[in-house]
Design a protein around this motif. Structure first.
Motif, mmCIF file in Angstrom:
data_model
loop_
_atom_site.group_PDB
_atom_site.id
_atom_site.type_symbol
_atom_site.label_atom_id
_atom_site.label_comp_id
_atom_site.label_asym_id
_atom_site.label_seq_id
_atom_site.Cartn_x
_atom_site.Cartn_y
_atom_site.Cartn_z
ATOM 1 N N SER A 1 1.002 -14.283 51.031
ATOM 2 C CA SER A 1 1.902 -13.242 50.522
ATOM 3 C C SER A 1 2.444 -12.391 51.667
ATOM 4 O O SER A 1 3.629 -12.058 51.697
ATOM 5 C CB SER A 1 1.168 -12.339 49.526
ATOM 6 N N GLN B 1 4.881 -11.225 42.977
ATOM 7 C CA GLN B 1 3.891 -10.976 41.931
ATOM 8 C C GLN B 1 4.131 -9.635 41.235
ATOM 9 O O GLN B 1 3.957 -9.531 40.040
ATOM 10 C CB GLN B 1 2.476 -11.053 42.520
ATOM 11 N N ASP C 1 6.399 -15.888 45.614
ATOM 12 C CA ASP C 1 4.946 -15.771 45.733
ATOM 13 C C ASP C 1 4.304 -16.270 44.447
ATOM 14 O O ASP C 1 4.350 -15.593 43.424
ATOM 15 C CB ASP C 1 4.583 -14.304 46.001
ATOM 16 N N GLU C 2 3.755 -17.461 44.491
ATOM 17 C CA GLU C 2 3.104 -18.089 43.339
ATOM 18 C C GLU C 2 3.971 -18.036 42.080
ATOM 19 O O GLU C 2 3.571 -17.453 41.065
ATOM 20 C CB GLU C 2 1.740 -17.452 43.100
HETATM 21 MG MG LIG Z 1 -0.945 -13.790 47.658
#
Ligand SMILES: [Mg+2]
Ligand SMILES: Nc1ncnc2c1ncn2[C@@H]1O[C@H](COP(=O)(O)OP(=O)(O)OP(=O)(O)O)[C@@H](O)[C@H]1O
Length: 224
Positions: free
Chosen positions: A48, A93, A169-170
């Motif tokens: 991140s 996120q 991010d994810e």
């Molecule tokens: Mg992360």
């Protein structure tokens, strides 16, 4: 070919009170136009942090970030805002949706800042929401949506803006497997058909299967 995005000896040390946490230790990474790259690695390895620094959302302790021939790590807030308006998209996120706007207005937000006419931006935003199965929620506000649905709106906002590069991010975390797969396929097709470059962190094996390149981070460094 010139890299689209490049980091040189990128170093980040977080300081909280007197405690220093080294998060990145001299990362040299080159991302070329049209690449579809995953950042993998254990929790806390710096994924991140690297994405934040690559997008100019935070400043490095040392080292450099270059975007298409321009050094961006020292830019002013206003210059970084321009960069985010035209060149870089984010899916992070923390969703950063605007609470008073509907899902559709949020998805169209970057396009509105660019001054695109209402019909055009709403059509693009609606298309992006459809891809994510969110068309029926277009007129709800973020607080009327679940966390996963809010994430999908954030993804739609980045997709609708069609930037040169999207940092995510994810992106499939918190999504059910069907929606996650649809998102992966859509990212892949934007990459292939529109040449949008993607860099994203993920633990998702289905996503890792579909990438061109996996950059593995360990303890703030690129693992061999
Ligand atoms: Mg992360
Ligand atoms: N704002 C912050 N303040 C202090 N330390 C931080 C901060 N953000 C991250 N860190 C620390 O920096 C290191 C790298 O964190 P980072 O969030 O980049 O890891 P990650 O690879 O994204 O992990 P995850 O897979 O859990 O999301 C960790 O040791 C983390 O605790």
């Amino acid at each position: 070919m010139q890299p689209l995005l490049q980091t040189k000896q990128l170093t980040k040390v977080y300081r909280v009170d007197a405690i220093e946490t080294p998060a990145l230790r001299g990362v040299n990474l080159e991302i070329y136009p049209g690449e579809f790259t995953a950042l993998a690695g254990p929790s806390g390895s710096g994924k991140s942090t690297l994405l934040y620094l690559m997008g100019g959302l935070d400043k490095p302790t040392a080292g450099e970030v270059w975007l298409g021939g321009q050094r961006i790590d020292g830019l002013s807030k206003a210059q970084l805002a321009q960069l985010r308006l035209w060149q870089v998209g984010f899916v992070f996120q923390a969703y950063n949706l605007i609470p008073v706007l509907t899902a559709l207005e949020n998805a169209a937000f970057v396009l509105e800042l660019r001054g695109e006419p209402r019909e055009v931006r709403e059509a693009k935003a609606l298309e992006a929401l459809q891809v994510l199965g969110m068309q029926d929620y277009a007129h709800r506000r973020p607080n009327q949506l679940s966390g996963g649905q809010q994430q999908r709106v954030a993804v739609a906002r980045a997709l609708a803006a069609r930037p040169k590069i999207i940092l995510a991010d994810e992106p499939t975390a918190n999504l059910d497997s069907k929606t996650g797969l649809a998102l992966i396929e859509h990212m892949r097709s934007l990459n292939r058909e529109q040449g949008i470059t993607f860099v994203f962190s993920t633990h998702d094996p289905r996503l890792l299967e579909r990438v061109d390149r996996i950059v593995r981070l360990e303890d703030g460094q690129i693992a061999a």
